[in-house]
Design a protein around this motif. Structure first.
Motif, short mmCIF file in Angstrom:
data_model
loop_
_atom_site.label_atom_id
_atom_site.label_comp_id
_atom_site.label_asym_id
_atom_site.label_seq_id
_atom_site.Cartn_x
_atom_site.Cartn_y
_atom_site.Cartn_z
N ALA A 169 0.52 -1.04 -0.02
CA ALA A 169 0.11 0.14 -0.04
C ALA A 169 0.91 1.04 0.21
O ALA A 169 0.63 2.23 -0.73
N GLY A 170 2.16 1.10 1.27
CA GLY A 170 3.34 2.29 0.62
C GLY A 170 3.95 2.98 -0.40
O GLY A 170 3.87 3.70 -0.26
N GLN A 171 3.91 1.64 -1.04
CA GLN A 171 4.65 2.01 -2.40
C GLN A 171 4.16 1.90 -3.79
O GLN A 171 3.61 2.56 -4.75
N ALA A 172 2.51 2.21 -3.43
CA ALA A 172 1.47 2.85 -4.06
C ALA A 172 1.25 3.77 -5.24
O ALA A 172 1.55 4.62 -6.34
N PHE A 173 2.15 4.60 -3.85
CA PHE A 173 2.40 6.18 -4.11
C PHE A 173 3.61 6.50 -3.71
O PHE A 173 3.78 7.59 -5.17
N GLU A 174 4.50 6.03 -4.55
CA GLU A 174 6.05 5.51 -4.84
C GLU A 174 6.55 5.89 -5.78
O GLU A 174 7.48 5.55 -6.38
N LEU A 186 3.52 -4.11 -12.39
CA LEU A 186 4.84 -4.79 -12.06
C LEU A 186 5.64 -4.37 -11.96
O LEU A 186 6.40 -4.72 -10.56
N LYS A 187 6.42 -2.90 -11.65
CA LYS A 187 7.71 -2.76 -10.49
C LYS A 187 6.85 -2.85 -8.97
O LYS A 187 7.08 -3.33 -8.24
N LEU A 188 5.43 -2.14 -8.56
CA LEU A 188 4.60 -2.21 -7.14
C LEU A 188 4.42 -4.04 -7.23
O LEU A 188 5.02 -4.25 -6.41
N LYS A 198 6.48 4.57 -9.75
CA LYS A 198 5.75 5.47 -11.15
C LYS A 198 6.13 4.67 -12.20
O LYS A 198 7.31 3.85 -11.79
N GLY A 199 5.65 4.57 -12.94
CA GLY A 199 5.64 3.72 -14.51
C GLY A 199 5.21 4.63 -15.66
O GLY A 199 4.66 5.91 -15.58
N ASP A 200 5.31 4.05 -16.62
CA ASP A 200 5.01 4.89 -17.85
C ASP A 200 3.75 4.80 -18.87
O ASP A 200 3.02 5.41 -18.67
#
Length: 79
Positions: free
Chosen positions: A22-27, A38-40, A29-31
């Motif tokens: 959940a925290g990473q959802a705001f941090e 995928l990054k998440l 970035k992706g094109d």
């Protein structure tokens, strides 16, 4: 923004995802949305792997690892 964070955290809890997700959802970035997802998900896998390894090491019952300075102190006291 806080409502969105709470909603994402609630969804993560329902899917049994970590709070890290959940925290990473705001941090993250992706094109594209796919790259973002995928990054998440990759970040979540790395987080869970590290957490699992840490848990296994803590429950394995290995003796405490000492630093060199600590070991020298024990040797001095014993002699």
């Amino acid at each position: 923004m806080a409502d969105i964070e709470k909603s994402i955290a609630a969804c993560c809890k329902q899917f049994k995802l970590s709070t890290n997700f959940a925290g990473q959802a705001f941090e993250q970035k992706g094109d594209t949305p796919q790259e973002y997802l995928l990054k998440l998900l990759t970040n979540e896998i790395e987080y869970r792997t590290a957490k699992r390894k840490s848990k296994f090491l803590n429950t394995a019952g290995f003796p405490h690892r000492y630093r060199v300075e600590e070991a020298r102190g024990f040797l001095r006291k014993a002699l």
